[in-house]
Design a protein around this motif. Sequence first.
Motif, PDB file in Angstrom:
ATOM      1  N   GLU A 141     -18.981  37.929 -79.087  1.00 31.29           N
ATOM      2  CA  GLU A 141     -17.667  37.643 -78.493  1.00 31.29           C
ATOM      3  C   GLU A 141     -17.454  38.444 -77.223  1.00 31.29           C
ATOM      4  OE1 GLU A 141     -14.895  38.391 -81.615  1.00 31.29           O
ATOM      5  OE2 GLU A 141     -15.229  36.427 -82.578  1.00 31.29           O
ATOM      6  N   ARG A 142     -17.867  39.695 -77.232  1.00 30.66           N
ATOM      7  CA  ARG A 142     -17.701  40.547 -76.056  1.00 30.66           C
ATOM      8  C   ARG A 142     -18.504  40.038 -74.870  1.00 30.66           C
ATOM      9  NH1 ARG A 142     -20.871  45.787 -76.610  1.00 30.66           N
ATOM     10  NH2 ARG A 142     -22.453  44.361 -75.791  1.00 30.66           N
ATOM     11  N   ASP A 143     -19.741  39.600 -75.143  1.00 33.24           N
ATOM     12  CA  ASP A 143     -20.636  39.156 -74.069  1.00 33.24           C
ATOM     13  C   ASP A 143     -20.527  37.659 -73.790  1.00 33.24           C
ATOM     14  OD1 ASP A 143     -21.505  41.763 -74.024  1.00 33.24           O
ATOM     15  OD2 ASP A 143     -23.365  41.382 -75.126  1.00 33.24           O
ATOM     16  N   HIS A 144     -19.627  36.972 -74.520  1.00 39.96           N
ATOM     17  CA  HIS A 144     -19.456  35.522 -74.368  1.00 39.96           C
ATOM     18  C   HIS A 144     -20.764  34.772 -74.630  1.00 39.96           C
ATOM     19  CE1 HIS A 144     -15.520  36.472 -72.694  1.00 39.96           C
ATOM     20  NE2 HIS A 144     -16.103  37.261 -71.794  1.00 39.96           N
ATOM     21  N   GLY A 145     -21.453  35.206 -75.673  1.00 41.87           N
ATOM     22  CA  GLY A 145     -22.693  34.561 -76.069  1.00 41.87           C
ATOM     23  C   GLY A 145     -23.796  35.589 -76.293  1.00 41.87           C
ATOM     24  N   VAL A 146     -24.978  35.094 -76.616  1.00 37.82           N
ATOM     25  CA  VAL A 146     -26.129  35.971 -76.844  1.00 37.82           C
ATOM     26  C   VAL A 146     -26.732  36.359 -75.501  1.00 37.82           C
ATOM     27  CG1 VAL A 146     -28.424  36.145 -77.874  1.00 37.82           C
ATOM     28  CG2 VAL A 146     -26.614  34.892 -79.069  1.00 37.82           C
ATOM     29  N   THR A 147     -26.927  37.661 -75.309  1.00 38.24           N
ATOM     30  CA  THR A 147     -27.541  38.159 -74.077  1.00 38.24           C
ATOM     31  C   THR A 147     -28.691  39.088 -74.427  1.00 38.24           C
ATOM     32  OG1 THR A 147     -26.134  40.137 -73.934  1.00 38.24           O
ATOM     33  CG2 THR A 147     -25.299  38.101 -72.899  1.00 38.24           C
ATOM     34  N   ALA A 148     -29.543  39.337 -73.435  1.00 39.30           N
ATOM     35  CA  ALA A 148     -30.651  40.275 -73.639  1.00 39.30           C
ATOM     36  C   ALA A 148     -30.112  41.662 -73.948  1.00 39.30           C
ATOM     37  CB  ALA A 148     -31.532  40.303 -72.392  1.00 39.30           C
ATOM     38  N   GLU A 149     -29.076  42.051 -73.212  1.00 41.74           N
ATOM     39  CA  GLU A 149     -28.481  43.381 -73.429  1.00 41.74           C
ATOM     40  C   GLU A 149     -27.887  43.488 -74.824  1.00 41.74           C
ATOM     41  OE1 GLU A 149     -28.782  42.533 -69.130  1.00 41.74           O
ATOM     42  OE2 GLU A 149     -27.978  41.415 -70.839  1.00 41.74           O
ATOM     43  N   GLY A 150     -27.276  42.401 -75.289  1.00 49.09           N
ATOM     44  CA  GLY A 150     -26.688  42.415 -76.626  1.00 49.09           C
ATOM     45  C   GLY A 150     -27.736  42.533 -77.714  1.00 49.09           C
ATOM     46  N   LEU A 151     -28.861  41.835 -77.551  1.00 48.82           N
ATOM     47  CA  LEU A 151     -29.946  41.935 -78.521  1.00 48.82           C
ATOM     48  C   LEU A 151     -30.478  43.360 -78.611  1.00 48.82           C
ATOM     49  CD1 LEU A 151     -32.069  38.714 -77.875  1.00 48.82           C
ATOM     50  CD2 LEU A 151     -30.908  39.304 -80.001  1.00 48.82           C
ATOM     51  N   VAL A 152     -30.663  43.984 -77.462  1.00 51.44           N
ATOM     52  CA  VAL A 152     -31.175  45.359 -77.431  1.00 51.44           C
ATOM     53  C   VAL A 152     -30.169  46.315 -78.052  1.00 51.44           C
ATOM     54  CG1 VAL A 152     -31.840  47.260 -75.914  1.00 51.44           C
ATOM     55  CG2 VAL A 152     -32.646  44.941 -75.437  1.00 51.44           C
ATOM     56  N   GLU A 153     -28.898  46.157 -77.709  1.00 55.14           N
ATOM     57  CA  GLU A 153     -27.859  47.019 -78.284  1.00 55.14           C
ATOM     58  C   GLU A 153     -27.830  46.909 -79.801  1.00 55.14           C
ATOM     59  OE1 GLU A 153     -22.972  47.317 -78.440  1.00 55.14           O
ATOM     60  OE2 GLU A 153     -23.931  46.330 -76.723  1.00 55.14           O
ATOM     61  N   SER A 154     -27.919  45.682 -80.301  1.00 53.80           N
ATOM     62  CA  SER A 154     -27.900  45.473 -81.748  1.00 53.80           C
ATOM     63  C   SER A 154     -29.101  46.120 -82.416  1.00 53.80           C
ATOM     64  CB  SER A 154     -27.881  43.979 -82.053  1.00 53.80           C
ATOM     65  OG  SER A 154     -27.950  43.741 -83.451  1.00 53.80           O
ATOM     66  N   ALA A 155     -30.297  45.930 -81.835  1.00 56.23           N
ATOM     67  CA  ALA A 155     -31.513  46.501 -82.426  1.00 56.23           C
ATOM     68  C   ALA A 155     -31.444  48.015 -82.475  1.00 56.23           C
ATOM     69  CB  ALA A 155     -32.731  46.056 -81.620  1.00 56.23           C
ATOM     70  N   LEU A 156     -30.992  48.633 -81.397  1.00 56.08           N
ATOM     71  CA  LEU A 156     -30.911  50.097 -81.359  1.00 56.08           C
ATOM     72  C   LEU A 156     -29.820  50.602 -82.294  1.00 56.08           C
ATOM     73  CD1 LEU A 156     -31.412  50.744 -77.533  1.00 56.08           C
ATOM     74  CD2 LEU A 156     -33.088  50.978 -79.386  1.00 56.08           C
ATOM     75  N   ARG A 157     -28.743  49.829 -82.416  1.00 58.73           N
ATOM     76  CA  ARG A 157     -27.662  50.214 -83.338  1.00 58.73           C
ATOM     77  C   ARG A 157     -28.161  50.184 -84.776  1.00 58.73           C
ATOM     78  NH1 ARG A 157     -22.252  46.605 -83.348  1.00 58.73           N
ATOM     79  NH2 ARG A 157     -22.147  47.412 -81.199  1.00 58.73           N
ATOM     80  N   GLN A 158     -28.889  49.128 -85.137  1.00 60.35           N
ATOM     81  CA  GLN A 158     -29.401  49.021 -86.503  1.00 60.35           C
ATOM     82  C   GLN A 158     -30.485  50.067 -86.778  1.00 60.35           C
ATOM     83  OE1 GLN A 158     -27.767  47.194 -88.461  1.00 60.35           O
ATOM     84  NE2 GLN A 158     -26.638  46.006 -86.934  1.00 60.35           N
ATOM     85  N   THR A 159     -31.290  50.331 -85.768  1.00 69.78           N
ATOM     86  CA  THR A 159     -32.323  51.356 -85.916  1.00 69.78           C
ATOM     87  C   THR A 159     -31.685  52.728 -86.134  1.00 69.78           C
ATOM     88  OG1 THR A 159     -33.815  50.114 -84.473  1.00 69.78           O
ATOM     89  CG2 THR A 159     -34.309  52.438 -84.800  1.00 69.78           C
ATOM     90  N   ALA A 160     -30.599  52.999 -85.402  1.00 68.22           N
ATOM     91  CA  ALA A 160     -29.915  54.293 -85.518  1.00 68.22           C
ATOM     92  C   ALA A 160     -29.367  54.504 -86.924  1.00 68.22           C
ATOM     93  CB  ALA A 160     -28.803  54.390 -84.483  1.00 68.22           C
ATOM     94  N   VAL A 161     -28.960  53.420 -87.583  1.00 69.54           N
ATOM     95  CA  VAL A 161     -28.446  53.534 -88.952  1.00 69.54           C
ATOM     96  C   VAL A 161     -29.506  54.143 -89.860  1.00 69.54           C
ATOM     97  CG1 VAL A 161     -27.737  52.205 -90.982  1.00 69.54           C
ATOM     98  CG2 VAL A 161     -26.791  51.638 -88.730  1.00 69.54           C
ATOM     99  N   ILE A 162     -30.750  53.674 -89.709  1.00 71.60           N
ATOM    100  CA  ILE A 162     -31.838  54.174 -90.550  1.00 71.60           C
ATOM    101  C   ILE A 162     -32.272  55.569 -90.098  1.00 71.60           C
ATOM    102  CG2 ILE A 162     -34.221  53.729 -91.285  1.00 71.60           C
ATOM    103  CD1 ILE A 162     -33.614  50.747 -91.006  1.00 71.60           C
ATOM    104  N   GLU A 163     -32.306  55.791 -88.798  1.00 67.31           N
ATOM    105  CA  GLU A 163     -32.652  57.121 -88.289  1.00 67.31           C
ATOM    106  C   GLU A 163     -31.680  58.172 -88.804  1.00 67.31           C
ATOM    107  OE1 GLU A 163     -34.714  56.390 -83.945  1.00 67.31           O
ATOM    108  OE2 GLU A 163     -32.535  56.223 -84.103  1.00 67.31           O
ATOM    109  N   ASP A 164     -30.400  57.844 -88.869  1.00 66.10           N
ATOM    110  CA  ASP A 164     -29.385  58.785 -89.355  1.00 66.10           C
ATOM    111  C   ASP A 164     -29.603  59.138 -90.820  1.00 66.10           C
ATOM    112  OD1 ASP A 164     -28.219  58.833 -86.877  1.00 66.10           O
ATOM    113  OD2 ASP A 164     -26.595  57.440 -87.387  1.00 66.10           O
TER     114      ASP A 164
END
Length: 356
Positions: A141-164
């Motif tokens: 919703e923020r990016d008004h669709g799927v973007t490359a930046e959004g995919l990367v942000e999501s992957a790093l966010r999910q990775t950080a959950v496990i790293e924590d």
Amino acid sequence: MYRDHTKRIRIGDRIIGGGSPILIQSMTNTRTEDVAATVEQIHRLEAAGCEIIRCTVPTKEAAIALTEIKKQISIPLVADIHFDYQMAIAAIEAGADKIRINPGNIGSLDRVRAVVDAARERSIPIRVGVNGGSLEKEIVERDHGVTAEGLVESALRQTAVIEDMGYDNLVISIKSSNVMLCAKAHELLAQKTDYPLHVGITEAGTLFSGNIKSVVGLGIILSQGIGDTIRVSLTGDPVEEIKSAKMILKTLGLRRGGIEVVSCPTCGRTKIDLIGLANQVENMVADIPLDLKVAVMGCIVNGPGEAKEADIGIAGGKGEGLLIKKGEVVRKVPEAELLSVLREELLHWNDETVRK
């Protein structure tokens, strides 16, 4: 090269990352609960050159089946989990060599932690998988669709959950059916993480369109030194995925071995069924373990010159053809014997090399 600096991760008896050879992966399309059918398909994939196999685990029965499947195969087995954290734990307990999850789909942090604890206990890597269809709603919703930046942000966010949670035995996968978006996302992600990356164009399509999309996308990504494992996703027999993946790696100079067949596009001079002959040659050489280039040419006028860069080749004429080695005509051969003569030459290639 980004690949040279990624973390080294063990998957079963294989190592990825840190500049290790790029491994080819595929996924079964059988019901995992059907052990016999799944093992039969994996054996065909292994024979074709598959080096890591992924199976979906939607049920407890599928998780239990992994134990028996693993006994009968010789490549690492990855369990694909979508929503149920209990299936992830069951798959790990059944002996999966890696699990693929999207932490955002698993549920609460307690459920993610339960999966991470089970993986940590057995030193099983977790592949954090994010694709355009599973991107967080607020990012879309923020990016008004799927973007490359959004995919990367999501992957790093999910990775950080496990790293924590104190676990970094991880592989990351970001996929989209939009080829150029997917390529851009990998370029951005490679600059932000040193985890190994599994690369592919998801939902690429049929054998025709899927191959074209995968060649373009994987070609762009891999040529930048990005990617540690790959999958060519095709709607069809997964063995075709392996054939395509091997050719992509060979074309990019990222893998050697196996016979490469080159052939001319045909023209008005062609007097034989070159299309059929070229396909027969490609199928015929699949089981011959040589690192050679074989040329299949349509006419005896330009055939020797066109085949000069090949180790061996054949050129067809009307009723007869030529056997060519390094651009030099060796002998004339009846058209009906071209295929068998070529195969015989290849089967005894090393014998001839030893004699020289």
